[in-house]
Design a protein around this motif. Structure first.
Motif, PDB file in Angstrom:
ATOM      1  N   ASP A 188      52.006  39.551 -31.256  1.00 19.54           N
ATOM      2  CA  ASP A 188      52.677  39.174 -29.854  1.00 19.54           C
ATOM      3  C   ASP A 188      53.174  37.877 -30.119  1.00 19.54           C
ATOM      4  O   ASP A 188      52.475  36.794 -30.352  1.00 19.54           O
ATOM      5  N   PRO A 189      54.732  37.775 -30.405  1.00 23.95           N
ATOM      6  CA  PRO A 189      55.132  36.206 -30.521  1.00 23.95           C
ATOM      7  C   PRO A 189      54.715  35.273 -29.676  1.00 23.95           C
ATOM      8  O   PRO A 189      54.840  34.115 -29.984  1.00 23.95           O
ATOM      9  N   ALA A 190      54.824  35.726 -28.246  1.00 21.75           N
ATOM     10  CA  ALA A 190      54.380  34.658 -27.124  1.00 21.75           C
ATOM     11  C   ALA A 190      53.026  33.946 -27.412  1.00 21.75           C
ATOM     12  O   ALA A 190      52.944  32.888 -27.083  1.00 21.75           O
ATOM     13  N   SER A 191      52.172  34.767 -27.877  1.00 24.75           N
ATOM     14  CA  SER A 191      50.599  34.063 -27.872  1.00 24.75           C
ATOM     15  C   SER A 191      50.504  33.567 -29.333  1.00 24.75           C
ATOM     16  O   SER A 191      49.353  33.158 -29.595  1.00 24.75           O
ATOM     17  N   GLY A 192      51.174  34.330 -30.354  1.00 26.91           N
ATOM     18  CA  GLY A 192      50.762  34.024 -31.589  1.00 26.91           C
ATOM     19  C   GLY A 192      49.787  34.834 -32.315  1.00 26.91           C
ATOM     20  O   GLY A 192      49.153  34.607 -33.381  1.00 26.91           O
ATOM     21  N   ARG A 193      49.147  36.090 -31.449  1.00 23.44           N
ATOM     22  CA  ARG A 193      48.112  36.786 -31.781  1.00 23.44           C
ATOM     23  C   ARG A 193      48.371  38.166 -32.249  1.00 23.44           C
ATOM     24  O   ARG A 193      49.312  38.626 -31.921  1.00 23.44           O
ATOM     25  N   ALA A 194      47.657  38.615 -32.964  1.00 23.34           N
ATOM     26  CA  ALA A 194      47.885  39.868 -33.584  1.00 23.34           C
ATOM     27  C   ALA A 194      46.671  41.046 -33.345  1.00 23.34           C
ATOM     28  O   ALA A 194      45.547  40.226 -33.366  1.00 23.34           O
ATOM     29  N   GLY A 195      46.675  42.084 -33.244  1.00 20.24           N
ATOM     30  CA  GLY A 195      45.691  43.167 -33.176  1.00 20.24           C
ATOM     31  C   GLY A 195      46.046  44.446 -34.104  1.00 20.24           C
ATOM     32  O   GLY A 195      47.186  44.700 -34.091  1.00 20.24           O
ATOM     33  N   GLN A 196      44.960  45.174 -34.623  1.00 19.81           N
ATOM     34  CA  GLN A 196      45.037  46.258 -35.266  1.00 19.81           C
ATOM     35  C   GLN A 196      45.585  47.426 -34.482  1.00 19.81           C
ATOM     36  O   GLN A 196      44.902  47.721 -33.246  1.00 19.81           O
TER      37      GLN A 196
END
Length: 252
Positions: A188-196
């Motif tokens: 998610d570019p907005a939050s800077g987080r990733a999930g598998q």
């Protein structure tokens, strides 16, 4: 694969990129090859009815771009302009481009570079007027994947917009040199987080690489999300290694 069901690009051939057409999203017809040493293509429409193609090119592994003034020119390989990007972040390799926007004479894209000629990491780049190239490391995206314990390469990615929000599907390798440890993540570019991403196949394959996504019209004439992945033979179920493609209808 990026594009539409009218003019699409096959990302499955590591040695030669090809332009293909498909009516049912299952049976593909090759229309044009872009030459030996080309792979990992990404296609985007411009604002004049033309197309910009970016791809990885050997020898001297680097990113190259072509501009086609029309769909007919794309399908016949008649490029109006070309550009060979210099390697500025790595003396060894830069590739797997994904075009994020084309506005006038400005093309924005992402890719990877071989950091310290050792491990693939992410980059962002801008091409202006098909003459001026600038690339910078994307440390924010790298950090999001490293947080998942990825000890190997962080490579190919595909950006998609769903309901007005951006999402990036991206591959990352848990262990260096282990093709069975490739996994796909949603960033998610907005939050800077990733999930598998939990990908399921009939046989239960576990490794997935080279994600690509696009919005298309499905064979029933309805809007759909089309996704393709590469399934390495390592950690694949019997008969499931190779290209995986599927789509899901979207609510209007």
């Amino acid at each position: 694969m990026h594009g539409s069901s009218d003019g699409s690009l096959d990302r499955g051939d590591k040695h030669q990129a090809a332009c293909s057409r498909c009516a049912d999203l299952r049976t593909w017809t090759r229309r044009h090859d872009f030459g030996a040493g080309t792979s990992q293509p990404a296609l985007a429409a411009d604002d004049t009815g033309g197309y910009v193609l970016a791809y990885e090119k050997d020898p001297a592994n680097h990113i190259a771009l072509r501009h086609y003034p029309s769909l007919a020119a794309l399908l016949t390989g008649n490029a109006a302009r070309t550009f060979e990007a210099p390697r500025t972040l790595s003396r060894c390799a830069e590739g797997t481009p994904d075009i994020t926007s084309v506005h006038g004479e400005r093309v924005e894209l992402t890719g990877h570079y071989r950091a310290d000629c050792d491990t693939d990491r992410q980059l962002r780049a801008v091409l202006r007027d098909f003459t001026t190239w600038q690339a910078t490391p994307d440390h924010r995206l790298d950090r999001a994947l490293l947080a998942w314990g990825t000890g190997g390469n962080i490579g190919d990615r595909s950006r998609i917009e769903l309901k007005g929000e951006s999402l990036v599907l991206i591959e990352a390798q848990r262990r260096r040199g282990d093709f069975g440890s490739w996994r796909t993540y949603a960033y998610d570019p907005a939050s800077g987080r990733a999930g598998q991403v939990a990908i399921r196949t009939p046989g239960g394959s576990r490794a997935f690489a080279n994600p690509s996504a696009g919005l298309v019209t499905d064979p029933e004439g309805r809007p759909a999300l089309l996704v393709s992945l590469f399934v390495p033979k390592e950690e694949s179920a019997p008969g499931e290694s190779g290209e995986l493609i599927y789509w899901r209808e979207l609510a209007n």
